[in-house]
Write a protein that holds these residues in place. Structure first.
Motif, mmCIF file in Angstrom:
data_model
loop_
_atom_site.group_PDB
_atom_site.id
_atom_site.type_symbol
_atom_site.label_atom_id
_atom_site.label_comp_id
_atom_site.label_asym_id
_atom_site.label_seq_id
_atom_site.Cartn_x
_atom_site.Cartn_y
_atom_site.Cartn_z
ATOM 1 N N CYS A 98 -10.331 5.380 7.794
ATOM 2 C CA CYS A 98 -9.036 4.709 7.726
ATOM 3 C C CYS A 98 -7.930 5.743 7.897
ATOM 4 O O CYS A 98 -7.720 6.591 7.025
ATOM 5 C CB CYS A 98 -8.878 3.986 6.391
ATOM 6 N N ILE B 289 -5.608 4.388 1.856
ATOM 7 C CA ILE B 289 -5.673 2.954 1.564
ATOM 8 C C ILE B 289 -6.974 2.579 0.848
ATOM 9 O O ILE B 289 -6.989 1.683 0.007
ATOM 10 C CB ILE B 289 -5.489 2.100 2.847
ATOM 11 N N TRP C 38 -6.567 3.474 -2.768
ATOM 12 C CA TRP C 38 -5.579 2.535 -3.320
ATOM 13 C C TRP C 38 -6.242 1.181 -3.611
ATOM 14 O O TRP C 38 -6.125 0.628 -4.702
ATOM 15 C CB TRP C 38 -4.448 2.383 -2.306
ATOM 16 N N ASN C 39 -6.964 0.679 -2.609
ATOM 17 C CA ASN C 39 -7.618 -0.618 -2.722
ATOM 18 C C ASN C 39 -8.703 -0.610 -3.804
ATOM 19 O O ASN C 39 -8.759 -1.508 -4.648
ATOM 20 C CB ASN C 39 -8.215 -1.013 -1.368
ATOM 21 N N CYS D 215 -7.556 -1.528 7.890
ATOM 22 C CA CYS D 215 -6.827 -0.284 8.155
ATOM 23 C C CYS D 215 -6.910 0.067 9.641
ATOM 24 O O CYS D 215 -7.692 -0.510 10.392
ATOM 25 C CB CYS D 215 -7.369 0.864 7.301
ATOM 26 N N PRO E 171 0.823 -1.221 0.000
ATOM 27 C CA PRO E 171 0.000 0.000 0.000
ATOM 28 C C PRO E 171 0.851 1.262 0.000
ATOM 29 O O PRO E 171 1.753 1.410 0.820
ATOM 30 C CB PRO E 171 -0.811 -0.118 1.296
ATOM 31 N N PRO F 180 -10.749 -2.565 2.703
ATOM 32 C CA PRO F 180 -9.400 -2.832 3.208
ATOM 33 C C PRO F 180 -9.353 -2.942 4.732
ATOM 34 O O PRO F 180 -10.246 -2.474 5.426
ATOM 35 C CB PRO F 180 -8.626 -1.588 2.745
ATOM 36 N N PRO G 160 -3.066 2.646 6.463
ATOM 37 C CA PRO G 160 -2.225 3.476 5.611
ATOM 38 C C PRO G 160 -3.020 4.643 5.013
ATOM 39 O O PRO G 160 -4.211 4.506 4.777
ATOM 40 C CB PRO G 160 -1.764 2.526 4.509
ATOM 41 N N TYR H 171 3.613 -2.652 5.950
ATOM 42 C CA TYR H 171 2.305 -3.258 6.216
ATOM 43 C C TYR H 171 2.294 -4.758 5.915
ATOM 44 O O TYR H 171 1.605 -5.518 6.577
ATOM 45 C CB TYR H 171 1.217 -2.531 5.424
#
Length: 196
Positions: free
Chosen positions: A142, A148, A151-152, A115, A32, A113, A145, A38
């Motif tokens: 979250c 995240i 990103w996910n 988190c 991530p 995710p 990260p 992580y």
């Protein structure tokens, strides 16, 4: 036969970059925001470890890609029907791989995710059935990260799209191969009777 082989090779050439993109997207999910801490702390979502993009949409998809590209180039004594049967089997492998990638990515998107939130490390969106995807204002739950969720969601949606494209291409070759396997003997009989 030449047209169907050329079509299969074109599909194989199209599958190759899709498979490589799936592998890359899955690898990015493991890190991530480009951080390795992580993965070392085992703070990644559970579905990431199912390797939908790496295994299903990536490595498994290389089987039909290579099979389609090399179709007809083998110097062994295969007849044309047997060659197309091999491409049909490779297409089935590709369909299985793309389906696996699609299912894993879909479940991962629904779960969301893992988190760090104000309650510690958790899956804050797991009980929402994917509704969080339409509520970006909730993504700030979250804390780590950073970004995240974005990103996910981006990478999982990319994997979903790649899996759909791979499925369509393998389905096209499945149809192409089956038509050639079934209809080719009929064409030979008609040609033989016309020449006689």
């Amino acid at each position: 036969m030449c047209c169907s082989v050329g079509f299969a090779r074109t599909l194989g050439l199209a599958l190759l970059p899709l498979a490589l993109c799936s592998i890359l997207a899955n690898l990015l999910l493991l890190f991530p925001m480009g951080e390795i801490s992580y993965i070392q702390q085992d703070r990644l979502a559970g579905y990431v470890w199912y390797f939908g993009g790496l295994g299903g949409g990536g490595l498994l998809m290389l089987v039909p890609a290579v099979a389609f590209i090399t179709l007809g180039k083998c110097s062994c004594c295969w007849n044309e029907s047997l060659m197309m049967c091999g491409s049909v089997l490779a297409a089935v492998v590709g369909l299985a791989g793309s389906s696996y990638c699609f299912v894993v990515s879909g479940f991962s998107l629904v779960q969301g995710p893992q988190c760090f939130t104000s309650y510690g490390w958790t899956y804050p969106f797991a009980d929402q059935g994917g509704r969080y995807l339409m509520q970006p204002e909730t993504w700030s739950r979250c804390l780590q990260p950073v970004h995240i969720v974005e990103w996910n969601v981006t990478l999982q949606c990319l994997l979903l799209g790649l899996a759909v494209l791979e499925f369509i291409l393998c389905l096209l070759q499945l149809g192409n191969g089956l038509v050639n396997v079934i209809c080719r003997p009929c064409c030979y009989k008609q040609e033989y009777s016309l020449n006689a």
